[in-house]
Design a protein around this motif. Sequence first.
Motif, mmCIF file in Angstrom:
data_model
loop_
_atom_site.group_PDB
_atom_site.id
_atom_site.type_symbol
_atom_site.label_atom_id
_atom_site.label_comp_id
_atom_site.label_asym_id
_atom_site.label_seq_id
_atom_site.Cartn_x
_atom_site.Cartn_y
_atom_site.Cartn_z
ATOM 1 N N TYR A 73 0.799 -1.296 -0.023
ATOM 2 C CA TYR A 73 0.182 0.032 -0.040
ATOM 3 C C TYR A 73 0.305 1.126 0.085
ATOM 4 O O TYR A 73 1.805 1.166 1.198
ATOM 5 C CB TYR A 73 -0.934 -0.060 1.503
ATOM 6 C CG TYR A 73 -1.844 -1.012 0.849
ATOM 7 C CD1 TYR A 73 -2.985 -0.747 0.662
ATOM 8 C CD2 TYR A 73 -1.801 -1.623 1.435
ATOM 9 C CE1 TYR A 73 -4.384 -1.472 0.483
ATOM 10 C CE2 TYR A 73 -3.332 -3.121 1.490
ATOM 11 C CZ TYR A 73 -3.969 -2.741 0.833
ATOM 12 O OH TYR A 73 -5.050 -3.548 0.969
ATOM 13 N N VAL A 74 0.467 2.176 -1.400
ATOM 14 C CA VAL A 74 1.067 3.906 -0.788
ATOM 15 C C VAL A 74 0.085 4.722 -0.511
ATOM 16 O O VAL A 74 -0.794 4.473 -1.618
ATOM 17 C CB VAL A 74 2.053 3.961 -2.256
ATOM 18 C CG1 VAL A 74 2.694 4.728 -2.227
ATOM 19 C CG2 VAL A 74 2.920 2.694 -3.008
ATOM 20 N N ARG A 75 0.625 5.596 0.067
ATOM 21 C CA ARG A 75 -0.032 7.135 0.331
ATOM 22 C C ARG A 75 0.986 7.893 0.376
ATOM 23 O O ARG A 75 2.237 7.635 0.904
ATOM 24 C CB ARG A 75 -0.754 6.836 1.878
ATOM 25 C CG ARG A 75 -2.022 5.547 2.027
ATOM 26 C CD ARG A 75 -2.844 5.515 0.651
ATOM 27 N NE ARG A 75 -4.070 5.200 1.190
ATOM 28 C CZ ARG A 75 -4.364 4.025 0.449
ATOM 29 N NH1 ARG A 75 -3.511 3.471 -0.771
ATOM 30 N NH2 ARG A 75 -5.758 2.408 0.729
ATOM 31 N N LEU A 76 0.147 9.475 0.320
ATOM 32 C CA LEU A 76 1.022 10.334 -0.212
ATOM 33 C C LEU A 76 1.118 11.367 1.167
ATOM 34 O O LEU A 76 -0.120 11.756 0.893
ATOM 35 C CB LEU A 76 1.101 10.737 -1.897
ATOM 36 C CG LEU A 76 1.521 10.198 -2.257
ATOM 37 C CD1 LEU A 76 1.241 10.390 -4.060
ATOM 38 C CD2 LEU A 76 2.822 9.246 -3.238
ATOM 39 N N LEU A 77 1.804 12.657 0.841
ATOM 40 C CA LEU A 77 2.053 13.190 1.724
ATOM 41 C C LEU A 77 2.497 14.198 0.936
ATOM 42 O O LEU A 77 3.820 13.594 0.169
ATOM 43 C CB LEU A 77 2.489 13.478 3.429
ATOM 44 C CG LEU A 77 2.759 11.933 4.388
ATOM 45 C CD1 LEU A 77 3.133 12.213 5.348
ATOM 46 C CD2 LEU A 77 0.975 12.368 4.491
ATOM 47 N N LEU A 78 1.738 15.766 0.677
ATOM 48 C CA LEU A 78 2.789 16.490 0.426
ATOM 49 C C LEU A 78 3.572 17.156 1.416
ATOM 50 O O LEU A 78 3.107 17.852 2.592
ATOM 51 C CB LEU A 78 1.352 17.546 -0.483
ATOM 52 C CG LEU A 78 0.919 16.333 -1.582
ATOM 53 C CD1 LEU A 78 -0.231 17.992 -2.361
ATOM 54 C CD2 LEU A 78 1.373 15.842 -2.359
ATOM 55 N N SER A 79 4.558 17.433 0.995
ATOM 56 C CA SER A 79 5.758 18.086 2.072
ATOM 57 C C SER A 79 5.674 19.764 1.598
ATOM 58 O O SER A 79 5.731 19.970 0.857
ATOM 59 C CB SER A 79 6.895 18.358 1.743
ATOM 60 O OG SER A 79 7.182 16.570 2.178
ATOM 61 N N ILE A 80 5.399 20.662 2.108
ATOM 62 C CA ILE A 80 5.195 22.220 2.861
ATOM 63 C C ILE A 80 7.202 22.500 2.772
ATOM 64 O O ILE A 80 7.654 22.158 4.096
ATOM 65 C CB ILE A 80 4.716 22.586 3.598
ATOM 66 C CG1 ILE A 80 3.190 22.471 3.279
ATOM 67 C CG2 ILE A 80 4.959 24.265 3.515
ATOM 68 C CD1 ILE A 80 2.449 23.331 3.862
ATOM 69 N N ASP A 81 7.846 23.421 2.240
ATOM 70 C CA ASP A 81 9.118 23.418 2.435
ATOM 71 C C ASP A 81 9.724 24.724 2.890
ATOM 72 O O ASP A 81 8.001 25.567 2.739
ATOM 73 C CB ASP A 81 10.158 23.839 0.815
ATOM 74 C CG ASP A 81 11.688 23.710 1.037
ATOM 75 O OD1 ASP A 81 11.857 24.808 2.142
ATOM 76 O OD2 ASP A 81 12.164 22.906 0.368
ATOM 77 N N ARG A 82 10.269 24.487 4.145
ATOM 78 C CA ARG A 82 10.482 26.105 5.458
ATOM 79 C C ARG A 82 10.517 27.139 4.411
ATOM 80 O O ARG A 82 10.583 28.219 4.985
ATOM 81 C CB ARG A 82 11.312 25.839 6.151
ATOM 82 C CG ARG A 82 10.390 24.426 7.427
ATOM 83 C CD ARG A 82 11.584 24.472 8.221
ATOM 84 N NE ARG A 82 11.603 25.458 9.227
ATOM 85 C CZ ARG A 82 11.307 25.453 10.556
ATOM 86 N NH1 ARG A 82 11.185 24.818 10.420
ATOM 87 N NH2 ARG A 82 11.720 26.876 10.669
ATOM 88 N N ARG A 83 11.352 26.700 3.121
ATOM 89 C CA ARG A 83 11.390 27.581 2.190
ATOM 90 C C ARG A 83 10.258 28.747 1.417
ATOM 91 O O ARG A 83 10.414 29.936 1.104
ATOM 92 C CB ARG A 83 12.651 27.870 1.006
ATOM 93 C CG ARG A 83 13.839 27.550 1.950
ATOM 94 C CD ARG A 83 14.965 27.000 0.664
ATOM 95 N NE ARG A 83 14.247 25.730 0.008
ATOM 96 C CZ ARG A 83 15.525 24.716 -0.723
ATOM 97 N NH1 ARG A 83 17.111 25.327 -0.978
ATOM 98 N NH2 ARG A 83 15.026 23.582 -1.603
ATOM 99 N N GLU A 84 9.406 27.869 1.364
ATOM 100 C CA GLU A 84 7.917 28.804 0.783
ATOM 101 C C GLU A 84 7.129 29.724 1.960
ATOM 102 O O GLU A 84 7.398 30.236 3.035
ATOM 103 C CB GLU A 84 6.994 27.488 0.810
ATOM 104 C CG GLU A 84 8.109 26.365 -0.228
ATOM 105 C CD GLU A 84 6.720 25.586 -0.767
ATOM 106 O OE1 GLU A 84 6.215 26.035 -1.738
ATOM 107 O OE2 GLU A 84 6.575 24.515 0.200
#
Length: 362
Positions: free
Chosen positions: A159-170
């Motif tokens: 099973y694969v699930r995805l997390l979207l990362s917020i980069d601290r530079r954003e």
Amino acid sequence: MEWWVSMPKIELHAHLNGSIRDSTLLELARVLGEKGAIVFSDVEHVIMKNDRSLGEVFKLFDLIHILTTDHKTVTRITKEVVEDFASENVVYLELRTTPKKNDSIGMSKQSYMEAVIEGLRAVTAVDIDFVPHKINTQDSLNSIAMNDACDGTRRKKTYVRLLLSIDRRETTEAAIETVKLALEMRGLGVVGIDLSGNPDVGEWNTFLPALKFAQEQGLYITLHCGEVPNRREVQPMLDFLPQRIGHAIFFEEEEWRQLKSSKIPVEICLTSNIKTESISSIDIHHFADLYNAKHPLVLCTDDAGVFSTSLSNEYKLASTAFGLGKREMFELARNGIEFIFAGDDVKQYLVGAFDSAAKKLN
Ligand code: 5GP
């Protein structure tokens, strides 16, 4: 096969671009070198270097992103990374990545993520389940039983699930754009948001509006927390009550108390913490204290490529360093089911898979 490889495992903290094989990175660097875009000999030793400080790791990520940020390569590395985890019996993988925008090659955050999804579809070595759907319990029990019956020749399922990362530079706006994309992609296996990137950069308040929005919309949240000493951040992060946190290294007494009473699960990345010298030696790693306190924990790789590790290796390392046996490590892996961001149907399947593997444990 060694028990730490053959036992089922759950990976909840793996960054896509940190999990790339060295061989793929070198191949990509060679091609860009031939095109004259980079000087291969300059980057070869950077890729192959083994120990790096946390600051050097983020410099390496800038190089990796130059090598990997085009749609075809994103698809390729996603496929390879998933196949690598599956090959060491990771039965559930939450893969996180920062959606990237690059106007010069027509890449938007959305098209970046579409390339990731293409990579999941391209996996052939194992059966991948990444689109949420109601799992029929009887079918899933049958599939576990079938897996048991034809040991050796069976097709593995991950099973694969995805997390979207917020980069601290954003910026706040860029972070909100990522959350909106995550909401649009829920039907394609996106289950949550991660806050990561260089911990010496950015302010908690910049990301808070986006994280609150994500939380209100029912996305799960995990935060890189306490990677460097930062008194202004750790407590507000714990007060936010994310579903999990990563690392939890530089905590004060009061923050340890708050963490323990909140029962927020911690993603532990042993090799990463040691190689970046965030912790000077494994025998003083906070894993031991949290494990003894029965705090919810899960062993993870962080960046299997960058730190030359694997999830199996993390289990072997914890077993050796903290004197835990095969059964205790198996229970530790199984406990991870509780902290996944996928639904109860997936949890139920995983319980079945671990129960079935437990019968073979001796
Ligand atoms: P990507 O999101 O590009 O797929 O994976 C690499 C990115 O993940 C890095 O650029 C960085 O933002 C984040 N990352 C990877 N490892 C770490 C880590 O150990 N700590 C933090 N804070 N961020 C990391």
